[in-house]
Design a protein around this motif. Structure first.
Motif, PDB file in Angstrom:
ATOM      1  N   LEU A  94       0.838  -1.209   0.000  1.00 52.58           N
ATOM      2  CA  LEU A  94       0.000   0.000   0.000  1.00 52.58           C
ATOM      3  C   LEU A  94       0.874   1.262   0.000  1.00 52.58           C
ATOM      4  N   GLU A  95       1.988   1.213   0.741  1.00 53.32           N
ATOM      5  CA  GLU A  95       2.929   2.344   0.699  1.00 53.32           C
ATOM      6  C   GLU A  95       3.433   2.580  -0.723  1.00 53.32           C
ATOM      7  N   TRP A  96       3.735   1.490  -1.413  1.00 51.12           N
ATOM      8  CA  TRP A  96       4.190   1.636  -2.801  1.00 51.12           C
ATOM      9  C   TRP A  96       3.113   2.316  -3.645  1.00 51.12           C
ATOM     10  N   GLN A  97       1.855   1.875  -3.422  1.00 47.24           N
ATOM     11  CA  GLN A  97       0.777   2.455  -4.221  1.00 47.24           C
ATOM     12  C   GLN A  97       0.622   3.950  -3.920  1.00 47.24           C
ATOM     13  N   ARG A  98       0.658   4.280  -2.611  1.00 48.48           N
ATOM     14  CA  ARG A  98       0.501   5.694  -2.235  1.00 48.48           C
ATOM     15  C   ARG A  98       1.681   6.540  -2.724  1.00 48.48           C
ATOM     16  N   GLY A  99       2.867   5.922  -2.764  1.00 51.19           N
ATOM     17  CA  GLY A  99       4.046   6.639  -3.266  1.00 51.19           C
ATOM     18  C   GLY A  99       4.166   6.585  -4.774  1.00 51.19           C
ATOM     19  N   ARG A 100       3.219   5.908  -5.422  1.00 47.98           N
ATOM     20  CA  ARG A 100       3.218   5.713  -6.891  1.00 47.98           C
ATOM     21  C   ARG A 100       4.556   5.148  -7.383  1.00 47.98           C
ATOM     22  N   VAL A 101       5.001   4.095  -6.684  1.00 46.82           N
ATOM     23  CA  VAL A 101       6.224   3.384  -7.073  1.00 46.82           C
ATOM     24  C   VAL A 101       5.806   2.248  -8.008  1.00 46.82           C
ATOM     25  N   GLY A 102       6.247   2.323  -9.252  1.00 41.83           N
ATOM     26  CA  GLY A 102       5.782   1.382 -10.267  1.00 41.83           C
ATOM     27  C   GLY A 102       6.542   0.071 -10.285  1.00 41.83           C
ATOM     28  N   CYS A 103       7.746   0.072  -9.704  1.00 37.77           N
ATOM     29  CA  CYS A 103       8.571  -1.140  -9.760  1.00 37.77           C
ATOM     30  C   CYS A 103       9.539  -1.123  -8.576  1.00 37.77           C
ATOM     31  N   VAL A 104       9.655  -2.284  -7.905  1.00 40.93           N
ATOM     32  CA  VAL A 104      10.599  -2.415  -6.794  1.00 40.93           C
ATOM     33  C   VAL A 104      11.422  -3.686  -6.971  1.00 40.93           C
ATOM     34  N   HIS A 105      12.734  -3.541  -6.859  1.00 37.88           N
ATOM     35  CA  HIS A 105      13.632  -4.696  -6.832  1.00 37.88           C
ATOM     36  C   HIS A 105      13.747  -5.145  -5.378  1.00 37.88           C
ATOM     37  N   VAL A 106      13.271  -6.355  -5.090  1.00 33.67           N
ATOM     38  CA  VAL A 106      13.287  -6.874  -3.716  1.00 33.67           C
ATOM     39  C   VAL A 106      14.359  -7.955  -3.571  1.00 33.67           C
ATOM     40  N   THR A 107      14.807  -8.159  -2.337  1.00 28.77           N
ATOM     41  CA  THR A 107      15.869  -9.127  -2.052  1.00 28.77           C
ATOM     42  C   THR A 107      15.280 -10.431  -1.524  1.00 28.77           C
ATOM     43  N   LEU A 108      15.664 -11.540  -2.155  1.00 25.23           N
ATOM     44  CA  LEU A 108      15.223 -12.864  -1.705  1.00 25.23           C
ATOM     45  C   LEU A 108      16.231 -13.518  -0.771  1.00 25.23           C
ATOM     46  N   SER A 109      17.513 -13.173  -0.911  1.00 22.60           N
ATOM     47  CA  SER A 109      18.548 -13.924  -0.195  1.00 22.60           C
ATOM     48  C   SER A 109      19.761 -13.052   0.067  1.00 22.60           C
ATOM     49  N   VAL A 110      20.258 -13.088   1.284  1.00 21.54           N
ATOM     50  CA  VAL A 110      21.621 -12.612   1.557  1.00 21.54           C
ATOM     51  C   VAL A 110      22.504 -13.811   1.906  1.00 21.54           C
ATOM     52  N   TRP A 111      22.142 -14.534   2.969  1.00 24.74           N
ATOM     53  CA  TRP A 111      22.895 -15.747   3.343  1.00 24.74           C
ATOM     54  C   TRP A 111      22.040 -16.998   3.167  1.00 24.74           C
ATOM     55  N   GLU A 112      20.768 -16.824   2.802  1.00 24.24           N
ATOM     56  CA  GLU A 112      19.888 -17.975   2.620  1.00 24.24           C
ATOM     57  C   GLU A 112      20.458 -18.892   1.537  1.00 24.24           C
ATOM     58  N   ASN A 113      20.485 -20.182   1.815  1.00 23.90           N
ATOM     59  CA  ASN A 113      21.025 -21.137   0.845  1.00 23.90           C
ATOM     60  C   ASN A 113      19.962 -21.497  -0.194  1.00 23.90           C
ATOM     61  N   THR A 114      20.276 -22.443  -1.058  1.00 24.01           N
ATOM     62  CA  THR A 114      19.368 -22.782  -2.161  1.00 24.01           C
ATOM     63  C   THR A 114      17.973 -23.129  -1.645  1.00 24.01           C
ATOM     64  N   ARG A 115      17.943 -24.070  -0.737  1.00 30.31           N
ATOM     65  CA  ARG A 115      16.651 -24.557  -0.243  1.00 30.31           C
ATOM     66  C   ARG A 115      15.847 -23.455   0.433  1.00 30.31           C
ATOM     67  N   GLU A 116      16.532 -22.666   1.261  1.00 31.06           N
ATOM     68  CA  GLU A 116      15.848 -21.582   1.970  1.00 31.06           C
ATOM     69  C   GLU A 116      15.329 -20.525   1.000  1.00 31.06           C
ATOM     70  N   THR A 117      16.083 -20.274  -0.052  1.00 34.52           N
ATOM     71  CA  THR A 117      15.682 -19.258  -1.024  1.00 34.52           C
ATOM     72  C   THR A 117      14.459 -19.723  -1.812  1.00 34.52           C
ATOM     73  N   LEU A 118      14.387 -21.023  -2.093  1.00 36.05           N
ATOM     74  CA  LEU A 118      13.187 -21.543  -2.759  1.00 36.05           C
ATOM     75  C   LEU A 118      11.948 -21.293  -1.890  1.00 36.05           C
TER      76      LEU A 118
END
Lengths: 334, 334
Positions: free
Chosen positions: A21-45
């Motif tokens: 909702l913050e994105w919508q109110r800020g009219r942010v059309g695209c966000v690059h989000v992080t799935l993993s910093v130290w998460e391994n393969t299985r955790e990232t899935l």
């Protein structure tokens, strides 16, 4: 009011409807989000599985984007396009063939390493900076070039940045970092900002840097003003050109100290190498950027400082979309 | 005929009864075997499971040793004591607490890295040698010191060797490498032999180097004579002293080309950085060391070149047992 597509090329909040909702109110059309910093393969899935649930539950606000066309379509519908990324290569577990496996699952941006050295590259916390490693590092850069993964150098060392900019056959990104020469080396965590040399080489090779209101990378720290942020933006444009500057806020919220410890030391350290304030572990944001809802105010301040409409379009999203378009698809014949 | 306890501080053959019989015929009282080079945590647990089966099926020939007392007891019974080791830290998956978990399972020797750079250290194949890494590397060395794991530097870079020898609070090992100054830099894979500087620092800190009849590390390669091997042994003793020289043959057999490719490039490379001869992938052994059965001949040659009985005892096993005794147990209070 600007109607440019806004891309925030790095956020790492705990994902939930309040954020969307913050994105919508800020009219942010695209966000690059992080799935993993130290998460391994299985955790990232599993993290991908959680996002799949979020896409289903909040389809009125968000959708996964795999291409620039997706981003334009999703943002054009008044929703926010989510681009999947890694802030480390831990999820690949040193398996070169997992680059494509995760690309098939939608991951489009991968940072080579997160602060410390790994098999691929040196991070910004190393005292001895070996850069991109001879065999493994070069092999993974070739693989990402081939597969269609945008390489991110934000937390990498100086030499890793320079080596990778030179070795990569496609332009690369610093999705979230500020210029060292502007912010000064006295800011906390001062190894994160990028040298002017790196920024100029990045731009020469067609890359883009995303500037951030993260107080530990701002001149003046938590007391930095919006005008100082605008000045940093104008200074960076002056150094490397309007086609190579954009935004990656590094915004995060919704975590307690355990997540901050995870970011700082993963499972590899019994303690964080940098101090963590147990009472205020999560960074404060400046009053003029308490969340991505504040983007319109930043845009007004840029316009008020004389940034013309064409330049605003590049800064806010156009530069990222050009870079994504050059890097997200597999190479012909791959 | 010598009755000294013989320790071979690195073999990596496909394990089966034929190998255990060779050990018996060669009167090898203790062998350090490799469980993992690129195998991850889960895969390494399966390798331990396979060894557990072998210990049960071949209890007349082998037994796992966790202490020097175990080694003396097992070899005293006419069998061979097996010491578990890693030639890389891949099995730890960057989890510092897995050092103790694997120690609890019997692993007593861990090489910091295998040829290439990882999060902990630089390997001998890197063009840029960052040594022991600032946070992760030092943290794992401290953990191994505390837990009772002997650190092995055989495939590590020059700077990793020097940094680790200096930083480690317990003596360390080069379980299988030859002296660069003696063998010359024209041998194949010439990054593996160790400089005289490293060997002298290793010895000063109480460590031990294991010399090897691996033809790619011998002066003269596959044409090297037994006398040349004896000369290398005497030369090394002359450089660093009788208390710091021993044997680690690096003997391996029983594999086809797929295993050699695995060693060279794991999952991280699409190709090996060094050429692999598809028709003769597995290295030849010199005629005087076609298997560990040849140990008595090597011992006779050493004695014939004037090595006295006390010195022979140190070379053959005494030095390793002293080092194992100094490193295999958890630190008091740990």
């Amino acid at each position: 009011m600007s109607d440019h597509l806004v891309v925030d090329c790095l956020e790492y909040s705990a994902p939930n409807r309040d954020r969307f909702l913050e994105w919508q109110r800020g009219r942010v059309g695209c966000v690059h989000v992080t799935l993993s910093v130290w998460e391994n393969t299985r955790e990232t899935l599993s993290v991908i599985g959680q996002w799949n649930d979020l896409f289903a539950e909040h389809a009125d606000l968000i959708e996964l984007a795999r291409t620039v066309d997706d981003i334009r379509r999703i943002s054009g519908s008044g929703r926010t396009a989510v681009v999947f990324g890694f802030q480390n290569t831990a999820a690949l577990e040193d398996d070169i063939r997992l680059v494509q496996v995760f690309h098939d699952l939608g991951v489009r941006i991968m940072q080579l390493t997160y602060n410390t050295q790994n098999s691929i590259a040196a991070g910004c916390w190393e005292n001895e900076d070996s850069g991109l490693s001879t065999h493994v590092g070069r092999g993974f850069v070739r693989e990402m070039n081939q597969t269609g993964v945008l390489i991110d150098l934000s937390h990498c060392s100086e030499k890793t940045c320079l080596d990778t900019i030179e070795y990569s056959e496609r332009p690369v990104a610093v999705t979230h970092a500020n210029p060292l020469e502007f912010v000064g080396s006295d800011v906390e965590l001062n190894r994160r900002p990028k040298s002017t040399t790196v920024l100029k080489e990045l731009a020469s090779a067609g890359g883009v840097v995303g500037l951030s209101p993260y107080v530990r990378m701002l001149k003046g720290g938590k007391h930095a003003t919006l005008q100082s942020f605008v000045d940093m933006t104008l200074w960076t444009i002056d150094q490397i050109g309007i086609d190579h500057v954009a935004f990656g806020t590094d915004f995060y919220t919704g975590y307690d100290v355990s997540m901050v410890k995870w970011w700082r030391a993963g499972r590899w350290g019994r303690e964080s190498p940098v101090p963590i304030d147990e009472h205020a572990p999560v960074v404060e944001w400046p009053v003029w950027f308490e969340s991505p809802e504040a983007f319109p105010g930043v845009i007004d301040a840029l316009a008020g400082s004389g940034v013309d409409d064409e330049s605003l379009g590049k800064l806010l999203g156009g530069n990222w979309l050009r870079l994504f378009d050059q890097t997200f698809a597999p190479r012909a014949g791959a």
